[in-house]
Design a protein around this motif. Structure first.
Motif, PDB file in Angstrom:
ATOM      1  N   GLU A  33      13.190 -10.594 -10.991  1.00 61.79           N
ATOM      2  CA  GLU A  33      13.238 -11.567 -12.092  1.00 61.79           C
ATOM      3  C   GLU A  33      11.945 -12.349 -12.262  1.00 61.79           C
ATOM      4  O   GLU A  33      11.860 -13.216 -13.140  1.00 61.79           O
ATOM      5  CB  GLU A  33      14.405 -12.542 -11.872  1.00 61.79           C
ATOM      6  N   LEU A  34      10.947 -12.076 -11.453  1.00 60.64           N
ATOM      7  CA  LEU A  34       9.697 -12.828 -11.543  1.00 60.64           C
ATOM      8  C   LEU A  34       8.962 -12.494 -12.833  1.00 60.64           C
ATOM      9  O   LEU A  34       8.755 -11.322 -13.160  1.00 60.64           O
ATOM     10  CB  LEU A  34       8.803 -12.504 -10.343  1.00 60.64           C
ATOM     11  N   ALA A  35       8.566 -13.504 -13.578  1.00 61.67           N
ATOM     12  CA  ALA A  35       7.759 -13.289 -14.776  1.00 61.67           C
ATOM     13  C   ALA A  35       6.350 -12.873 -14.366  1.00 61.67           C
ATOM     14  O   ALA A  35       5.734 -13.487 -13.489  1.00 61.67           O
ATOM     15  CB  ALA A  35       7.711 -14.561 -15.614  1.00 61.67           C
ATOM     16  N   LEU A  36       5.849 -11.812 -14.987  1.00 53.27           N
ATOM     17  CA  LEU A  36       4.523 -11.286 -14.687  1.00 53.27           C
ATOM     18  C   LEU A  36       3.722 -11.135 -15.968  1.00 53.27           C
ATOM     19  O   LEU A  36       4.279 -10.850 -17.027  1.00 53.27           O
ATOM     20  CB  LEU A  36       4.619  -9.914 -14.011  1.00 53.27           C
ATOM     21  N   THR A  37       2.403 -11.308 -15.839  1.00 51.62           N
ATOM     22  CA  THR A  37       1.486 -10.985 -16.927  1.00 51.62           C
ATOM     23  C   THR A  37       0.528  -9.927 -16.434  1.00 51.62           C
ATOM     24  O   THR A  37      -0.011 -10.031 -15.322  1.00 51.62           O
ATOM     25  CB  THR A  37       0.707 -12.232 -17.382  1.00 51.62           C
ATOM     26  N   LEU A  38       0.343  -8.902 -17.230  1.00 54.94           N
ATOM     27  CA  LEU A  38      -0.573  -7.812 -16.887  1.00 54.94           C
ATOM     28  C   LEU A  38      -1.804  -7.886 -17.770  1.00 54.94           C
ATOM     29  O   LEU A  38      -1.700  -7.890 -18.998  1.00 54.94           O
ATOM     30  CB  LEU A  38       0.119  -6.456 -17.078  1.00 54.94           C
ATOM     31  N   PHE A  39      -2.984  -7.971 -17.149  1.00 55.13           N
ATOM     32  CA  PHE A  39      -4.259  -7.873 -17.850  1.00 55.13           C
ATOM     33  C   PHE A  39      -4.789  -6.456 -17.656  1.00 55.13           C
ATOM     34  O   PHE A  39      -4.990  -6.006 -16.514  1.00 55.13           O
ATOM     35  CB  PHE A  39      -5.268  -8.885 -17.309  1.00 55.13           C
ATOM     36  N   CYS A  40      -5.010  -5.734 -18.742  1.00 55.72           N
ATOM     37  CA  CYS A  40      -5.433  -4.346 -18.639  1.00 55.72           C
ATOM     38  C   CYS A  40      -6.139  -3.924 -19.921  1.00 55.72           C
ATOM     39  O   CYS A  40      -6.262  -4.712 -20.870  1.00 55.72           O
ATOM     40  CB  CYS A  40      -4.223  -3.451 -18.373  1.00 55.72           C
ATOM     41  N   SER A  41      -6.602  -2.704 -19.954  1.00 61.07           N
ATOM     42  CA  SER A  41      -7.284  -2.175 -21.136  1.00 61.07           C
ATOM     43  C   SER A  41      -6.258  -1.867 -22.228  1.00 61.07           C
ATOM     44  O   SER A  41      -5.062  -1.713 -21.945  1.00 61.07           O
ATOM     45  CB  SER A  41      -8.036  -0.902 -20.781  1.00 61.07           C
ATOM     46  N   PRO A  42      -6.702  -1.748 -23.479  1.00 66.18           N
ATOM     47  CA  PRO A  42      -5.767  -1.386 -24.553  1.00 66.18           C
ATOM     48  C   PRO A  42      -5.050  -0.068 -24.296  1.00 66.18           C
ATOM     49  O   PRO A  42      -3.868   0.072 -24.618  1.00 66.18           O
ATOM     50  CB  PRO A  42      -6.678  -1.303 -25.791  1.00 66.18           C
TER      51      PRO A  42
END
Length: 466
Positions: A33-42
């Motif tokens: 249930e942990l909210a995550l943000t992913l930074f990645c290429s398009p």
């Protein structure tokens, strides 16, 4: 740092290669249930959205402002913590950690042997696993060699030993994990990855963090490396290899102290440096409390790793050798030494990260091959250094626009003297970034251009746990 400690924190993933995907799966397995943000290429964002995870936000710009919005950023190894946006976020309190640190924080069981070094670490780690398995020990072959540690988070049962390859991008993570390795092997230190680390001094510092901050119980060090031989490690017991009191080579013969063990000349370990790394492996095995001498002959059944001085076959009297993993001039010099006395057309060059090639150019006054063809981003810089040397030493020097052109020029240079018995040696001394995703892709293209099946030369034997 345990994965459970991320609960209730603002957490982001930075990078979506195999390490990033492994981190995502590991976190989801423990904290669904942990909210995550992913930074990645398009391009990677498309794959990320395909997970249909409502608790995963995806962004394609990792700015300092956005990174500083998180308590923890789990960073893929290839992303430097010295980038301006990372440094700015760290000043605001964001903490950066890698998958290696998270794995060590879990204290999974089994004894850990970490291997690092500028060159030879993959072969050494694989050979370590091979010999331990030959002795009947359930062993994992993991890490930078091709299986991220977080992909083996819950082995059942855990292996007796973990043979773990660590790059300079990962060595600092070990100390952050909180658990000390049982054994750490350091093979050698040469300038490399200066674009990631920012300077040679920082590269050395980061590489040595496995020893200085990881504080292994036992450190296995190369007595002949000037950086390693000067180390003081008050928290570790040091076992040396390469000196006459321990495991060492005299010519091609392997010795343990004053006891002769075996001739290594016929072993499938290309290059004297790799046979020297057998000494590191045997020293580590001995440090684990295992009689290493009976295991040494099992090196004869070791399968050499792809892209590491790998003979892939011959066509029209020309042999092709794939050393795509070579990313330093020192590695290229070692490759040339392996084929001394042969008619060699050498391919060098790739991504330019500021590594100095003057020493290589000077060495070519005495040990030049028949031909050198430069290529890649730093090809023109290498060519400029080699031009006056070639004029004096008399070797052919070519400049290619890409690998295909370099292969054509290499064949022509060898064909000028009949072709028969020549070697096209790709040992670039530089990373593959730019035209290739990684050194594996570059090695596969080399095989294709030489007329061989790339799938047949790409697999690493023994990865995982067995």
């Amino acid at each position: 740092m345990r994965i459970s400690q991320l609960e209730g924190r603002r957490v982001a993933l930075w990078g979506w290669g195999r390490e990033g995907r492994a981190a995502y799966q590991a976190i989801r397995s423990r904290l669904p249930e942990l909210a995550l943000t992913l930074f990645c290429s398009p391009e990677e964002a498309v794959e990320g959205r395909g997970l249909h995870d409502p608790r995963l936000a995806i962004e394609t710009a990792a700015s300092a402002e956005r990174l500083s919005a998180f308590d923890w950023v789990i960073k893929s190894p290839g992303i430097s913590p010295y980038r301006a946006e990372a440094l700015a976020a760290a000043e605001q309190g964001t903490r950066f950690i890698g998958g290696t640190a998270l794995w060590f924080g879990e204290d999974i069981g089994g004894r850990t042997i970490c291997v690092t070094g500028t060159k030879g670490k993959s072969t050494t780690t694989s050979l370590l696993a091979h010999l331990l398995r030959a002795g009947g020990h359930r062993t994992a072959l993991v890490g930078n060699i091709g299986v991220p540690l977080l992909e083996v988070l819950e082995p059942s049962p855990p292996p007796e030993f973990w043979a773990i390859e660590l790059s300079s991008y990962q060595t600092g993570d070990v100390g952050m994990g909180g658990a000390r390795p049982d054994v750490a092997i350091a093979l050698n230190i040469y300038p490399e990855h200066l674009d990631w680390h920012g300077s040679q001094a920082r590269y050395v510092e980061d590489k040595l963090r496995l020893l200085t901050q990881g504080k292994p119980r036992i450190a296995v060090l190369n007595a002949n490396d000037p950086v390693l031989s000067a180390l003081q490690l008050p928290d570790s017991r040091i076992h040396w290899f390469g000196d006459e009191a321990g495991w060492h080579l005299r010519g091609d013969v392997l010795w343990r102290g004053d006891r002769e063990i075996m001739d290594t000349a016929s072993l499938p370990l290309p290059g004297r440096h790799n046979r020297g790394n057998l000494c590191a492996v045997l020293t580590a095995i001995e440090a684990l409390g295992i009689d290493a001498a009976p295991l040494a002959p099992h090196a004869a059944s070791f399968k050499p790793l792809p892209n590491r001085l790998q003979p892939i076959g011959a066509r029209d009297g020309i042999a092709y050798v794939n050393d795509s993993i070579s990313t330093t001039p020192h590695a290229t010099l070692a490759a040339l030494e392996c084929y001394a006395g042969r008619r060699i057309a050498l391919l060098v060059g790739g991504h330019d990260r500021g590594v100095e090639w003057r020493g290589f150019a000077e060495a070519m006054r005495q040990q030049a091959p028949l031909a050198i063809v430069t290529m890649g981003e730093n090809g023109p810089r290498i060519h400029e250094l080699l031009a006056p040397v070639a004029a004096q030493a008399g070797f052919h020097l070519g400049a290619a626009k890409d690998l295909a052109d370099a292969m054509t020029q290499a064949r022509e240079a060898l064909g000028g003297e009949g072709g028969e018995g020549g070697v096209v040696l790709m040992s670039p001394g530089a990373p593959s970034f730019g035209p290739y995703r990684d050194y594996v892709a570059r090695g596969r293209h080399f095989a294709e251009l030489a007329g061989f099946d790339p799938d047949s030369i790409s697999a690493i034997a023994g990865l995982g746990i067995s």
